[in-house]
Design a protein around this motif. Structure first.
Motif, PDB file in Angstrom:
ATOM      1  N   TYR A 345     -12.641  -3.960  -3.422  1.00 33.65           N
ATOM      2  CA  TYR A 345     -13.447  -3.237  -4.402  1.00 33.65           C
ATOM      3  C   TYR A 345     -12.615  -2.959  -5.644  1.00 33.65           C
ATOM      4  CZ  TYR A 345     -16.697  -2.317  -0.555  1.00 33.65           C
ATOM      5  OH  TYR A 345     -17.580  -2.448   0.486  1.00 33.65           O
ATOM      6  N   PRO A 346     -13.193  -3.132  -6.827  1.00 32.86           N
ATOM      7  CA  PRO A 346     -12.463  -2.814  -8.060  1.00 32.86           C
ATOM      8  C   PRO A 346     -12.003  -1.358  -8.069  1.00 32.86           C
ATOM      9  CG  PRO A 346     -14.484  -4.015  -8.566  1.00 32.86           C
ATOM     10  CD  PRO A 346     -14.542  -3.667  -7.111  1.00 32.86           C
ATOM     11  N   GLY A 347     -10.760  -1.150  -8.494  1.00 29.53           N
ATOM     12  CA  GLY A 347     -10.233   0.199  -8.618  1.00 29.53           C
ATOM     13  C   GLY A 347      -9.729   0.813  -7.334  1.00 29.53           C
ATOM     14  N   THR A 348      -9.804   0.087  -6.218  1.00 28.30           N
ATOM     15  CA  THR A 348      -9.366   0.610  -4.922  1.00 28.30           C
ATOM     16  C   THR A 348      -8.223  -0.246  -4.390  1.00 28.30           C
ATOM     17  OG1 THR A 348     -11.612   1.357  -4.435  1.00 28.30           O
ATOM     18  CG2 THR A 348     -10.091   1.205  -2.588  1.00 28.30           C
ATOM     19  N   ARG A 349      -7.121   0.406  -4.038  1.00 29.30           N
ATOM     20  CA  ARG A 349      -5.937  -0.355  -3.622  1.00 29.30           C
ATOM     21  C   ARG A 349      -6.226  -1.199  -2.389  1.00 29.30           C
ATOM     22  NH1 ARG A 349      -1.092  -1.013  -5.127  1.00 29.30           N
ATOM     23  NH2 ARG A 349      -1.275   0.625  -6.700  1.00 29.30           N
ATOM     24  N   PHE A 350      -5.751  -2.437  -2.468  1.00 24.93           N
ATOM     25  CA  PHE A 350      -5.945  -3.429  -1.411  1.00 24.93           C
ATOM     26  C   PHE A 350      -4.570  -3.816  -0.877  1.00 24.93           C
ATOM     27  CE2 PHE A 350      -5.996  -8.004  -0.352  1.00 24.93           C
ATOM     28  CZ  PHE A 350      -6.988  -8.039   0.615  1.00 24.93           C
ATOM     29  N   ILE A 351      -4.359  -3.664   0.428  1.00 23.98           N
ATOM     30  CA  ILE A 351      -3.070  -3.986   1.046  1.00 23.98           C
ATOM     31  C   ILE A 351      -3.310  -4.797   2.319  1.00 23.98           C
ATOM     32  CG2 ILE A 351      -0.936  -3.093   2.055  1.00 23.98           C
ATOM     33  CD1 ILE A 351      -1.284  -0.556   0.463  1.00 23.98           C
ATOM     34  N   VAL A 352      -2.614  -5.916   2.436  1.00 22.97           N
ATOM     35  CA  VAL A 352      -2.652  -6.722   3.653  1.00 22.97           C
ATOM     36  C   VAL A 352      -1.222  -7.155   3.967  1.00 22.97           C
ATOM     37  CG1 VAL A 352      -3.565  -8.782   4.785  1.00 22.97           C
ATOM     38  CG2 VAL A 352      -4.988  -7.546   3.171  1.00 22.97           C
ATOM     39  N   TYR A 353      -0.881  -7.163   5.259  1.00 19.66           N
ATOM     40  CA  TYR A 353       0.446  -7.577   5.710  1.00 19.66           C
ATOM     41  C   TYR A 353       0.324  -8.861   6.525  1.00 19.66           C
ATOM     42  CZ  TYR A 353       1.199  -2.572   4.843  1.00 19.66           C
ATOM     43  OH  TYR A 353       1.237  -1.319   4.282  1.00 19.66           O
ATOM     44  N   CYS A 354       1.454  -9.537   6.664  1.00 15.01           N
ATOM     45  CA  CYS A 354       1.477 -10.721   7.518  1.00 15.01           C
ATOM     46  C   CYS A 354       2.880 -10.912   8.081  1.00 15.01           C
ATOM     47  CB  CYS A 354       1.047 -11.961   6.739  1.00 15.01           C
ATOM     48  SG  CYS A 354       0.911 -13.429   7.772  1.00 15.01           S
ATOM     49  N   ILE A 355       2.992 -10.867   9.410  1.00 17.31           N
ATOM     50  CA  ILE A 355       4.268 -11.129  10.081  1.00 17.31           C
ATOM     51  C   ILE A 355       4.317 -12.609  10.450  1.00 17.31           C
ATOM     52  CG2 ILE A 355       5.709 -10.619  12.080  1.00 17.31           C
ATOM     53  CD1 ILE A 355       4.561  -7.825  12.138  1.00 17.31           C
ATOM     54  N   LEU A 356       5.333 -13.286   9.933  1.00  9.96           N
ATOM     55  CA  LEU A 356       5.508 -14.716  10.190  1.00  9.96           C
ATOM     56  C   LEU A 356       6.588 -14.898  11.246  1.00  9.96           C
ATOM     57  CD1 LEU A 356       5.561 -15.880   6.456  1.00  9.96           C
ATOM     58  CD2 LEU A 356       3.596 -15.800   7.984  1.00  9.96           C
ATOM     59  N   LYS A 357       6.275 -15.617  12.293  1.00  9.99           N
ATOM     60  CA  LYS A 357       7.231 -15.796  13.379  1.00  9.99           C
ATOM     61  C   LYS A 357       8.449 -16.599  12.924  1.00  9.99           C
ATOM     62  CE  LYS A 357       4.733 -14.995  17.611  1.00  9.99           C
ATOM     63  NZ  LYS A 357       4.535 -15.464  18.992  1.00  9.99           N
ATOM     64  N   LYS A 358       9.475 -16.571  13.745  1.00 11.45           N
ATOM     65  CA  LYS A 358      10.736 -17.250  13.445  1.00 11.45           C
ATOM     66  C   LYS A 358      10.485 -18.712  13.082  1.00 11.45           C
ATOM     67  CE  LYS A 358      15.247 -18.331  15.477  1.00 11.45           C
ATOM     68  NZ  LYS A 358      16.103 -18.212  16.687  1.00 11.45           N
TER      69      LYS A 358
END
Length: 658
Positions: A345-358
């Motif tokens: 949504y505009p104006g709303t903080r967007f956070i996504v994480y991603c753990i990548l294996k070895k």
């Protein structure tokens, strides 16, 4: 135990804030703070300390940090040498424009007893502003709830002069007189009676806590799935005691987002931002490209090997998995958290994480893509070239992974290869415990205790025996008791003991007087009213002296918007003219606009733009847009609209300087 208003100790709290760019300001809506910027000549570093003498934190400490470039899209990578994994964090505050759609908007308002005072006043004023800001082509309804619930209309009604006037009167007369807090039934009714042929957005405003959060979340989730992305729920948590778990969980399940307002904050700005997003079509088919490596996620982990029979426990309610559910896909080399990308949504903080294996490296540009009703959307975010070291971002990602597992939205639950398979509670528990232990995170299955490692050192008897403590009591709350009944005053000043309670309950005078519960309720009410810091002008107070003062007050804006009709027009009236210190239409001849209706419209637009926009642009922007659309209908030509508006702005500027 004895009580004392004085104490020899106070809580000291010092916070160092380090940002990647210049810190512009730091504020706290929850506490009085002292801020020191530009520490050691570094504009990116600031220090915050408490500026009030308190002995403990009665509520969350909230800091609002404004920093240059904080909302820009950024992608970081962190390497954890212990786990030999990379974790990427993508964060941004989106800015994009898509066309509005016809929507159904339903406002579900908590009117339980705990909303009494400031909270219900805020809710009432905010609802009035929302009603004035609604688009002309929407349908809307208002649902009030407490221990029971009712709705303004049996079904959502088209936005018209009649429905607007009825709803506005309803909002103005709103009071906190609905008893306790029961959310499930009003939400269930709202979903069941929503429109099936258009998107529906529900706005939940509450200050409460409930016992059946999981049941409510499941209701929201199942209702959202039935409408296939055409149902969204936005939630506002009010006050310092609201359940964050409830407010955040229902908004996640409803594909909306949550906001919180403290007792000292206004909610209109935040919920109007929600309204702006609610009348835009949902964005679908999100995808994030984390790596350019081609990965084969074909490895199946056998939870019950075929060469060994499944051992059934004598003490477990979990049924043995069926033969077709013996293999669960779990070996994800890319663990995105959350697995299902949350709505943007505009104006709303967007956070996504991603753990990548070895062995899996992130790409140099993280690509975010989606599909909107207006067409495809895409954004490329360069990965910060400097890799961070440690496990902080990994820990944040793990917290999201645990949340997914607890809410049934993890990759184990939602991956296509696990569709239709029986996922046992023990399997989910095992995954949560693994993450919790690895990253030291508390969850429904993990907790941590502190252990004294002093070995065999003897603890003296004096250290383990209880002793009398002097407990400080806030003086302000004690003073609030003096307006209570004499009996309550006397009892409140006495030390509390179980004996006094027993003696009180046995006395005949106690049986004749009001119950202790009733008097305790009176005490709480008095304390709440004393501590209520929400300050606003009564409706009867004349605002004539402050209509052009800067910075303006929010009450001035509310009063001025009373002149606006549901369609955005500002109709001629003596009261409207008197707002500008004039008597009638002839007093505005110098502007050079002959049409009285158009004159009132451009005057209102000019007033909002010149007097209100600097302070309250977000609060009145939707009303401004409605008025400008109405003006264009009246004038019919963009050039004439701009010319008339410029004339009015010149007049308002001179009037404001008088």
């Amino acid at each position: 135990m004895s009580y004392n208003e004085k104490t020899d100790y106070y809580l000291k709290l010092a916070i160092t804030c380090r940002m990647t760019s210049v810190v512009q300001s730091i504020e706290s809506p929850s506490h009085h703070i002292s801020t020191e910027l530009n520490i050691d000549g570094n504009p990116n570093v600031s220090k915050i300390t408490l500026a009030e003498q308190i002995t403990h934190l009665e509520k969350d400490l909230i800091l609002v940090v404004k920093s240059l470039g904080l909302d820009q899209p950024r992608a970081f990578v962190e390497y954890d040498s212990k786990m030999e994994t990379n974790c990427v964090m993508l964060t941004l505050v989106p800015k994009f424009a898509i066309n509005e759609i016809m929507s159904e908007l339903i406002f579900v308002i908590d009117r339980s007893g705990s909303m009494q005072g400031g909270p219900i006043k805020k809710a009432s004023e905010t609802l009035q502003l929302l009603l004035r800001s609604l688009p002309e082509d929407c349908l809307f309804n208002v649902v009030s709830f407490g221990s029971h619930f009712d709705s303004l209309f049996t079904k959502s009604q088209p936005y018209s002069e009649e429905s607007f006037s009825k709803a506005l009167k309803h909002a103005q007369e709103m009071d906190a007189n609905y008893g306790g807090t029961e959310i499930y039934d009003p939400l269930k009714w709202t979903f069941e009676n929503s429109k099936n042929d258009m998107p529906t957005s529900v706005f939940l405003l509450t200050d409460g806590q409930v016992y059946n959060v999981d049941q409510i979340v499941e209701l929201v989730k199942s209702s959202e799935e039935k409408k296939k992305d055409d149902l969204r729920l936005f939630s506002i948590g009010i006050g310092d005691s609201v359940s964050h778990h409830l407010v955040e969980s229902v908004s996640r399940a409803g594909k909306g987002y949550a906001q919180f307002v403290t007792n000292n904050e206004r909610m209109d700005k935040k919920i109007l931002g929600m309204l702006k997003n609610a009348i835009k079509p949902p964005i679908k088919d999100y995808n994030i490209t984390w790596t350019n490596q081609i990965l084969e996620d074909t490895l199946l982990v056998e939870t019950n090997p075929v060469d060994k029979p499944t051992v059934i426990s004598f003490f477990s309610n979990n049924a043995t998995p069926s033969p077709d559910a013996q293999t669960i896909f779990m070996d994800m080399k890319i663990q995105q958290a959350p697995f299902l990308i949350p709505p943007i949504y505009p104006g709303t903080r967007f956070i996504v994480y991603c753990i990548l294996k070895k062995g899996v490296e992130p790409c140099k540009e993280i690509i975010l893509s989606a599909i909107s009703k207006d067409g495809p959307m895409k954004l490329s975010i360069p990965l910060d070239p400097v890799a961070l070291q440690g496990s902080k971002i990994h820990t944040l990602a793990a917290r999201k992974l645990i949340q997914d597992l607890e809410e049934g939205t993890s990759f184990i639950h939602k991956h296509p290869r696990n569709k239709g398979k029986n996922l046992s509670d023990s399997l989910i528990c095992e995954q949560i415990v693994k993450l919790g232990v690895t990253y030291n995170l508390a969850s429904k299955y993990t907790s941590f205790i502190a252990i004294d490692e002093r070995g065999s050192e003897l603890v003296s008897e004096a250290k383990i025996l209880s002793s009398q403590r002097i407990v400080p009591v806030a003086a302000a709350k004690r003073r609030a008791l003096f307006s209570a009944s004499p009996t309550l005053q006397k009892r409140a000043m006495q030390p509390f003991s179980m004996t006094s309670v027993l003696n009180y309950s046995r006395s005949s005078s106690a049986r004749k007087s009001r119950s202790r519960v009733e008097e305790s309720a009176e005490c709480c009410s008095l304390i709440e009213s004393y501590d209520d810091s929400y300050d606003s002008l009564p409706a009867s107070v004349s605002l004539a002296a402050s209509v052009k003062s800067k910075p303006p007050k929010i009450e001035t804006l509310y009063s001025f918007l009373n002149f606006q009709s549901f369609d955005g027009s500002f109709l001629p009236s003596d009261k409207f003219y008197s707002w500008f210190g004039k008597n009638n239409f002839k007093d505005f001849e110098s502007i050079g606009i002959e049409n009285e209706k158009i004159l009132c419209l451009v005057l209102a637009l000019a007033y909002l733009e010149i007097i209100m926009f600097d302070t309250f642009k977000e609060e009145c922007e939707m009303c401004y847009v409605k008025a400008k659309k109405n003006l264009k209908k009246e004038v019919g030509d963009d050039q004439n609209v701009n010319e008339d508006l410029e004339k009015a702005k010149e007049w308002v500027k001179k009037w404001a300087d008088e």
